[in-house]
Design an enzyme around this catalytic site. Structure first.
Site, PDB file in Angstrom:
ATOM      1  N   HIS A 118       0.868  -1.252   0.076  1.00  0.00           N
ATOM      2  CA  HIS A 118      -0.084   0.076   0.057  1.00  0.00           C
ATOM      3  C   HIS A 118       0.644   1.140   0.131  1.00  0.00           C
ATOM      4  CE1 HIS A 118      -4.040  -1.762   0.568  1.00  0.00           C
ATOM      5  NE2 HIS A 118      -3.455  -2.751   1.182  1.00  0.00           N
ATOM      6  N   HIS A 150      -5.646  -5.342 -10.358  1.00  0.00           N
ATOM      7  CA  HIS A 150      -6.313  -4.889  -9.132  1.00  0.00           C
ATOM      8  C   HIS A 150      -7.845  -5.082  -9.212  1.00  0.00           C
ATOM      9  CE1 HIS A 150      -7.399  -1.943  -6.106  1.00  0.00           C
ATOM     10  NE2 HIS A 150      -6.582  -2.608  -5.301  1.00  0.00           N
TER      11      HIS A 150
END
Length: 391
Positions: free
Chosen positions: A208, A308
């Protein structure tokens, strides 16, 4: 055929709000889609309303033209813009395929493969032993590819807050001092996972964007013995040159791309190259139109695609319809956790089905699933899911 209306509904999806869109036409053919921002739902809803006004009265078959107009006429870019475009672009692809009675993948050039491999998630949890148990559970469900978040940085977390305290605070910046023991701890988690999974299961790590270049390199060195499939987004997403340096120093492939806005946002990362694996999100980058452009650009640079996609049934259907057509596709994310999967059947008819870690490509018209609006409206927007608070 002309577009007569654009409708949307917002519904809670376990720990975030999902936005469902329907484009209607004067011939009764409709197209549907799903997007989610998690932290700016109301902003995206307003954008969908504004972009939807442009579409009224237009010919829905001119998908490329509509993408260009929505993107260029907005003047300012970024993912907040392209998420709104994604909602309408995906619905237009669904509409056009349904008008012809064919699956979306037929409009995209047809199937390159008959099945789409997907990976699922396992929480990092509080200890390596608990993480190993999470991995074992996913293996028992038939998955052979599993991703987790950074141990020590995440234990039990939602889009809103950390439900269990993490060793590294949620708002710790990528340039602040990290304790030396964190690298050993990360290694303990993946050693425990390998002990359970064996050498052939694909293990992946999502960071992240929590690290700077130097610490990303230290992380890659700590993880080298565990043969990960990729390390995802180790540095913040703004600078491709940061990822270039990490990629040069890491024997583990580096992946990124979920925050790319359009093929223009992807180009600097692919041309340097900053990544070995590109991770565009069909919901974020501008829809199927933009994601296909990114995939084609990635192919010219020898870069694989690992989409994703931590969202619901229509988002997954759009992602996997495109994935089925791409020669450089590798694997797709799939958030098939107990917390989320119940909404798939609740909100859609004919949701995609994953078995043995794969989605078998179908010939159902359009994207495949259909919205169950009567059920969606029973689960309205929840403001507490839109506050932010985690990195």
């Amino acid at each position: 055929m002309r577009i007569t209306g654009v409708k949307k509904w917002v519904a809670e999806f376990g720990y975030y709000n999902a936005i469902y869109v329907r484009i209607e036409t004067d011939e009764g053919v409709v197209g549907e889609s799903e997007v989610a921002m998690r932290r700016r739902t109301r902003t995206v809803c307003s954008l969908i309303d504004e972009l939807g006004e442009y579409l009224i009265g237009k010919d829905p078959t001119r998908i490329e033209q509509h993408f260009e107009r929505m993107y260029r006429d907005s003047f300012l870019g970024g993912t907040l813009l392209t998420i709104g475009i994604s909602a309408l672009d995906v619905a237009l692809w669904d509409l056009n395929a349904r008008a012809l009675g064919v699956p979306v993948h037929r409009l995209l050039g047809g199937k390159f493969r008959d099945s789409v491999p997907v990976y699922t998630h396992a929480r990092a949890t509080e200890t390596p032993e608990l993480f190993a148990a999470e991995v074992a559970d996913r293996l028992a469900k038939g998955f052979t590819a599993i991703k987790t978040t950074l141990p020590g940085f995440y234990t039990k977390v939602s889009s809103v807050h950390h439900e269990a305290p993490a060793a590294i605070p949620a708002r710790h910046t990528e340039t602040e001092l990290l304790p030396n023991w964190i690298w050993g701890l990360v290694g303990e988690y993946f050693q425990a996972a390998r002990d359970v999974a064996g050498p052939d299961v694909q293990l992946m790590l999502d960071c992240h964007g929590r690290l700077n270049v130097a610490n990303s390199i230290r992380l890659a060195e700590a993880l080298e013995p565990f043969n990960l499939t990729f390390i995802e987004e180790p540095t913040p997403p703004e600078r491709p040159d940061w990822l270039v340096e990490v990629s040069r120093r890491s024997t583990t492939p580096i992946a990124a791309g979920e925050r790319w806005a359009s093929h223009y946002g992807a180009a600097p990362f692919l041309e340097q190259p900053a990544v070995a694996i590109a991770q565009p999100d069909v919901l974020f980058c501008g829809g199927i139109t933009a994601a296909r452009r990114i995939a084609n650009l990635a192919e010219t640079h020898g870069v694989s695609i690992a989409f994703h996609n931590p969202f619901g049934p229509l988002a997954s259907a759009a992602t996997w319809q495109l994935a089925a057509t791409l020669p450089n596709f590798m694997i797709s994310e799939a958030m098939l956790t107990p917390q989320q999967i119940k909404y798939w059947d609740m909100y859609t008819e004919n949701p995609p089905v994953v078995s043995g870690g794969e989605w078998l490509v179908t010939d159902d018209p359009g994207l495949g699933p259909r919205l169950r609006v009567d059920e969606i409206v029973k689960h309205p927007f929840r403001v507490e899911y839109d506050q932010g608070g985690t990195r």
